[in-house]
Design an enzyme around this catalytic site. Structure first.
Site, PDB file in Angstrom:
ATOM      1  N   ASP A  32       0.862  -1.180   0.000  1.00  0.00           N
ATOM      2  CA  ASP A  32       0.000   0.000   0.000  1.00  0.00           C
ATOM      3  C   ASP A  32       0.895   1.225   0.000  1.00  0.00           C
ATOM      4  O   ASP A  32       2.006   1.195   0.543  1.00  0.00           O
ATOM      5  CB  ASP A  32      -0.928   0.029   1.214  1.00  0.00           C
ATOM      6  N   ASP A  60      -6.982  -4.396  -6.287  1.00  0.00           N
ATOM      7  CA  ASP A  60      -8.240  -3.789  -5.828  1.00  0.00           C
ATOM      8  C   ASP A  60      -7.989  -2.290  -5.778  1.00  0.00           C
ATOM      9  O   ASP A  60      -7.642  -1.732  -4.742  1.00  0.00           O
ATOM     10  CB  ASP A  60      -8.623  -4.351  -4.465  1.00  0.00           C
ATOM     11  N   CYS A 118     -14.639  -0.663  -6.368  1.00  0.00           N
ATOM     12  CA  CYS A 118     -15.999  -0.490  -5.833  1.00  0.00           C
ATOM     13  C   CYS A 118     -16.615   0.754  -6.471  1.00  0.00           C
ATOM     14  O   CYS A 118     -17.268   1.558  -5.815  1.00  0.00           O
ATOM     15  CB  CYS A 118     -15.998  -0.413  -4.307  1.00  0.00           C
TER      16      CYS A 118
END
Length: 454
Positions: A286, A330, A383
């Site tokens: 990350d 993602d 998303c």
């Protein structure tokens, strides 16, 4: 007059959401789960309802405030505006709250914020606020998107593009879903503890029920699972059902090398690590060091402490010498599939933001494919509901590439679904995985499985 604890906390959180661009969900979690605060469950429930409900209905509330005051909301001091929104939300949407409490405590909040000169304004606006249908107050000449925007509290540009892409019926279902509190879902991570988990949740009056789609999912109708022993021991995690499905698309096998490129907060990483087993190697990256630190604690709680967490910017060439059998990208995105859960996004996101997100997502996917092993699989997911972040990223990266092909994830997820549920509920004939809040009762997700042909 004292202001109730729930309203004080809600007001303070809303102030930080506006002034600091903080996220309401994170602030609520930190404040309501603080052991030292000892906040009662009923106060926590009202605080959550006030914060998230107000943010969902903000545009409609602002329309009514401007109509009552004759001023743009931008002309009001933030402290005054928030007190008006909070009071008006209770008057219109929380019928169990006495009107006197909604009005009087909103006035006290303004005084508490050292804006005593506005107390009379807040009192007058709330006492004379209209109680009838908002639709009767709208100008007849208002464009369709603006009308829907006020009635369902979304921005015009979102509604315009959704109408063009999804049609009126699906758009209305989406708008309505975005204004309902989302289902609270959990993943059971230790199936051997299922009965013990259910007993504890029932004892704490959380009304657990089987998930709608996954064998390993539960939905709860009340309470806070984060306070349970099952949560503390890592037997369950709080995670939307669509989010739980995404890692299953990768079909991770024991012993495989797995990369989760944009891993925080770690819910999907934990599922990948469990599938890879002790013989596997899972690397979680990350760009934000503070999020990785928090994720490390989460993974340890979930029994995935062996994951290697590293700070990296996936939009730059990746620093790995080895390749990975499975990769999850993602990607950070607009979050337009999560507007019920993260309602502040609808007021912050701008149409022009999608171009910048597309460029970063394109780089993430292109770089990840560079470290995918021959015959390996990669899942790109968001998303978001927006084509710029989904199909256009995948199509752009794969254009003129013959070494990678999209494949279906039907067979990968079918074993994880409840009896009677078929993977075709989410995966179209083109192989794309997609969930919609209004159709599936989950967050809106998009995912494509890709396979290396080298």
């Amino acid at each position: 007059m004292d202001v109730s604890l729930a309203r004080r906390i809600a007001y303070d959180i809303l102030l930080r959401v506006e002034a600091e661009q903080a996220y309401a969900g994170e602030l609520l979690y930190a404040r309501l789960n603080d052991p030292a605060a000892r906040i009662k469950s009923e106060d926590a429930a009202l605080t959550t309802e006030l914060v998230l409900g107000l943010l969902r209905w903000q545009r409609q509330l602002d329309f009514l405030i401007e109509r009552q005051t004759g001023r743009s909301v931008g002309q009001l001091d933030l402290e005054v505006l928030l007190a008006l929104r909070l009071g008006l939300y209770q008057l219109r949407f929380l019928t169990r709250v006495p009107s006197s409490a909604a009005v009087n405590e909103s006035v006290e909040l303004v005084k508490r914020a050292r804006k005593r000169s506005a107390a009379a304004l807040v009192n007058a606006v709330l006492r004379h606020a209209p109680s009838g249908p908002v639709e009767t107050l709208l100008p007849a000449t208002l464009p369709a998107a603006a009308r829907l925007g006020i009635l369902h509290s979304h921005t015009d540009w979102m509604i315009e593009r959704w109408l063009a892409r999804f049609g009126e019926a699906q758009t209305l279902a989406l708008l309505e879903a975005n204004n309902r509190p989302p289902r609270l879902a959990c993943a059971i991570l230790d199936e051997s503890r299922r009965e013990q988990i259910l007993r504890e949740l029932e004892q704490k009056r959380m009304q657990p029920e089987p998930g709608r789609w996954l064998k390993s999912a539960l939905t709860l109708r009340g309470g806070n699972p984060a306070i349970t022993e099952a949560f503390r021991r890592g037997w369950i995690s709080i995670q939307d059902e669509a989010s739980q499905i995404v890692p299953h698309l990768l079909d991770v096998r024991p012993g495989q090398r797995v990369l989760d490129l944009c891993a925080a907060p770690g819910g999907k990483t934990a599922l990948l690590a469990r599938a890879a087993g002790e013989a596997g190697r899972v690397v979680a990256g990350d760009v934000h060091a503070h999020r990785l630190r928090a994720m490390t604690a989460t993974l340890k709680r979930l029994g995935a402490g062996g994951v290697q967490c590293i700070v990296l910017d996936g939009t730059s060439p990746l620093p790995f010498l080895a390749v990975f059998d499975r990769i999850l990208v993602d990607a950070p995105c607009s979050g337009t599939g999560t507007l019920a859960r993260n309602p502040e996004i609808r007021w912050r996101l701008k149409l022009e933001d999608l171009d910048d997100l597309h460029r970063r997502q394109f780089a993430l996917l292109a770089n990840a494919l560079g470290v995918l092993a021959p015959g390996g699989k990669l899942v790109y997911s968001t998303c978001s509901l927006e084509a710029e972040e989904n199909e256009q990223v995948v199509d752009g990266v794969l254009h003129n590439r013959e070494d990678v092909r999209p494949v279906s994830g039907l067979q990968a997820i079918q074993p994880h679904l409840r009896e009677g549920v078929h993977a075709a509920e989410f995966i179209g004939q083109n192989g794309v995985f997609r969930t919609m809040p209004g159709q599936h009762g989950t967050d809106g997700f998009f995912a494509v499985v890709m396979e290396s042909r080298r």
